[in-house]
Design a protein around this motif. Sequence first.
Motif, short mmCIF file in Angstrom:
data_model
loop_
_atom_site.label_atom_id
_atom_site.label_comp_id
_atom_site.label_asym_id
_atom_site.label_seq_id
_atom_site.Cartn_x
_atom_site.Cartn_y
_atom_site.Cartn_z
N ALA A 45 -2.14 1.68 -4.60
CA ALA A 45 -2.03 0.97 -3.33
C ALA A 45 -1.30 -0.36 -3.52
CB ALA A 45 -3.41 0.72 -2.73
N GLN A 46 -1.59 -1.05 -4.62
CA GLN A 46 -0.91 -2.31 -4.89
C GLN A 46 0.60 -2.09 -5.10
OE1 GLN A 46 -2.05 -4.22 -8.50
NE2 GLN A 46 -1.09 -6.15 -7.96
N ALA A 47 0.95 -1.05 -5.82
CA ALA A 47 2.37 -0.75 -6.05
C ALA A 47 3.06 -0.41 -4.73
CB ALA A 47 2.51 0.39 -7.04
N ALA A 48 2.40 0.32 -3.87
CA ALA A 48 2.98 0.68 -2.58
C ALA A 48 3.15 -0.56 -1.70
CB ALA A 48 2.11 1.71 -1.87
N MET A 49 2.18 -1.46 -1.72
CA MET A 49 2.28 -2.67 -0.92
C MET A 49 3.39 -3.58 -1.43
SD MET A 49 -1.79 -3.34 -0.28
CE MET A 49 -1.59 -5.02 0.18
N LEU A 50 3.55 -3.67 -2.73
CA LEU A 50 4.64 -4.48 -3.29
C LEU A 50 5.99 -3.89 -2.91
CD1 LEU A 50 3.32 -5.42 -6.84
CD2 LEU A 50 3.74 -6.96 -4.91
N MET A 51 6.08 -2.58 -2.91
CA MET A 51 7.33 -1.92 -2.56
C MET A 51 7.68 -2.17 -1.10
SD MET A 51 9.56 -0.14 -4.03
CE MET A 51 9.99 1.46 -4.60
N LEU A 52 6.69 -2.14 -0.23
CA LEU A 52 6.95 -2.35 1.20
C LEU A 52 7.23 -3.82 1.51
CD1 LEU A 52 4.22 -0.03 2.74
CD2 LEU A 52 6.68 0.36 2.64
N ALA A 53 6.64 -4.74 0.76
CA ALA A 53 6.79 -6.16 1.05
C ALA A 53 8.04 -6.77 0.44
CB ALA A 53 5.56 -6.92 0.57
N SER A 54 8.63 -6.12 -0.57
CA SER A 54 9.79 -6.71 -1.24
C SER A 54 11.02 -6.56 -0.35
CB SER A 54 10.03 -6.03 -2.58
OG SER A 54 10.39 -4.68 -2.39
N PRO A 55 11.89 -7.59 -0.38
CA PRO A 55 13.11 -7.49 0.44
C PRO A 55 14.05 -6.45 -0.13
CG PRO A 55 13.16 -9.45 -0.93
CD PRO A 55 11.80 -8.83 -1.11
N ARG A 56 14.71 -5.78 0.76
CA ARG A 56 15.66 -4.76 0.33
C ARG A 56 16.99 -5.42 -0.01
NH1 ARG A 56 11.67 -2.02 0.39
NH2 ARG A 56 11.29 -0.13 1.54
N ILE A 57 17.59 -5.03 -1.09
CA ILE A 57 18.89 -5.54 -1.49
C ILE A 57 19.90 -4.44 -1.19
CG2 ILE A 57 20.30 -6.33 -3.40
CD1 ILE A 57 17.75 -7.35 -4.71
#
Length: 78
Positions: A39-51
């Motif tokens: 869940a933490q990995a998924a939340m980090l992936m969703l919260a990180s800005p897309r480049i």
Amino acid sequence: MRAFFPTGQRSQRAALFWARRLLAVIGALIVVAAGALAAQAAMLMLASPRILVSRALPAPVAAEAAPGGADPATFASP
């Protein structure tokens, strides 16, 4: 001494019961920890800005341009 350390069938079954219970609790903790990490990995992936990466190549640099934008005639010797 036998009263404190019974060796009968009842105590063996109790020990087996508690061993299984302990293994079940440890397994449940491992599953919960793995779920929390996922869940933490998924939340980090969703919260990180897309480049966004452009597929176009950059414009070529002019061959006669001097570094720093200075005129090459300025540095010529007399």
